[in-house]
Design an enzyme around this catalytic site. Sequence first.
Site, mmCIF file in Angstrom:
data_model
loop_
_atom_site.group_PDB
_atom_site.id
_atom_site.type_symbol
_atom_site.label_atom_id
_atom_site.label_comp_id
_atom_site.label_asym_id
_atom_site.label_seq_id
_atom_site.Cartn_x
_atom_site.Cartn_y
_atom_site.Cartn_z
ATOM 1 N N ASP A 26 -96.371 7.086 -53.851
ATOM 2 C CA ASP A 26 -95.320 6.243 -54.419
ATOM 3 C C ASP A 26 -95.384 6.374 -55.936
ATOM 4 O O ASP A 26 -96.415 6.066 -56.546
ATOM 5 C CB ASP A 26 -95.504 4.783 -54.006
ATOM 6 C CG ASP A 26 -94.454 3.881 -54.626
ATOM 7 O OD1 ASP A 26 -93.293 3.929 -54.183
ATOM 8 O OD2 ASP A 26 -94.795 3.137 -55.576
ATOM 9 N N GLU A 30 -91.377 10.683 -52.176
ATOM 10 C CA GLU A 30 -90.033 10.140 -52.064
ATOM 11 C C GLU A 30 -89.033 11.131 -52.640
ATOM 12 O O GLU A 30 -89.291 11.757 -53.674
ATOM 13 C CB GLU A 30 -89.921 8.823 -52.828
ATOM 14 C CG GLU A 30 -90.770 7.701 -52.282
ATOM 15 C CD GLU A 30 -90.714 6.487 -53.177
ATOM 16 O OE1 GLU A 30 -90.078 5.491 -52.785
ATOM 17 O OE2 GLU A 30 -91.301 6.547 -54.270
ATOM 18 N N ASP A 64 -97.202 -1.394 -54.247
ATOM 19 C CA ASP A 64 -97.080 0.066 -54.318
ATOM 20 C C ASP A 64 -97.877 0.741 -53.204
ATOM 21 O O ASP A 64 -97.444 1.774 -52.663
ATOM 22 C CB ASP A 64 -97.554 0.551 -55.687
ATOM 23 C CG ASP A 64 -96.645 0.092 -56.812
ATOM 24 O OD1 ASP A 64 -95.491 -0.254 -56.518
ATOM 25 O OD2 ASP A 64 -97.089 0.077 -57.969
#
Length: 429
Positions: A183, A267, A369
């Site tokens: 992340d 991501e 996170d």
Amino acid sequence: MLAGRKYRLDFTPWQACFAERIGGACRSVWNTALEQRRTYRRREAWIGYHEQARQLAEAKGEFEWLAQVPGHCLQQTLIDLDQACSRHGTWKVRWKSRARSAPSFRFPEGAKIVIERLNRRWARAKLPKLGWVRFRITRPLGGTVKNATVSRDGNHWYVSFLVEDGVITPERHANPGSAVGIDRGVAKVVTRSDGLFHHQVFARGREVEHAATLQRRLARAQKGSARRKHVAVKLGKALAKVRRRRADFAAKTAHSLATSFELIVLEALATKNMTAGVAPRPDPERPGAFLPNGAASKSGLNRSILDKGWHRIELATRGKARYTGTCVISVNPAYTSLTCNVCAMVDRKSRESQAVFRCTSCGHTEHADVNAAKNILTAGRAEFVQPGPGVRAGARKPRNRVGRKANRQATAAQTTAQTEPELAGIPRP
């Protein structure tokens, strides 16, 4: 596999001046060829690389300054322009400015580039029309040279060799079955699903203030003045220092991730869209004033995102993964920060703050996170295929289009049977 090696050049005054001329000629060819392509598009016509290369050869007979520079560098400029127009479109390719675009040119024939080592610290390379140029050899080449690119960064010139190092990507990773979700954020640059953080402050407080002061001086200086050039050089040095720190952090983080995990899930972030600015709305009742629509805070967020170098980290990870057999995949980031990794409950209220995630359904509490990184890893495992006999390492699961079509047909038939029971068993014409 192909790899890059970048070294700092030690040009003589004549070589530095001639390199500037080569870069200026390549910039002129780029802008002229781009304008020609746009003119043809306005006429609903088209012109490609081969025709422009033929016209460039004719122009070298008319203009002496074009004939003095290496012809292959000019041809490579046309090739780069053709690839840029094919990838982004003719109207989205940018011009090359003398003030904002650093000179850069490439020698494509690696077989004609001779490299000799002088001592432990220095080596030299023979480049067309530039002759022998010295460079600081900070690491061995380790392969066969394919091409060389010369570029200027600030006041220093660099050469980048594309080499074939002969290394083959391993079929399996050293730690088979290991996986991690990543992340990327602003408070912490990289957060791993195992709870570890990779973070670094690239510009300290005093450095940020100094850069802001230099930017204000640059804005007040008159264009073309000696004072403006002096301030621009100092500002370039300050920004280059931060840029090198960011690149070093990305390389170290990529090495740590690629050597430790077989699967890395990131991501799929559209950084360009995320950092799009918000124009302030003018207040109709107060001339010269603006409505509070969050434009100032959005501008600060954009600077923070760009400062962390998210895209550079991804590129460095994918580059390092070639040497370790790591698979790097990207997943949809939607709702990863709002989903509980224990009960899969999606609730915006669960994200209490930037660092605290407390599920409103099951009460699970964790760093926000880290929770998002675990959700990213879960989504990546669904697309990852464990390597086996006859399966390429890091392959994704194939899309079963036939199965999806059959499911859609079965769903449609079930819906028809529920809404039209008397017609469910009669085939339609």
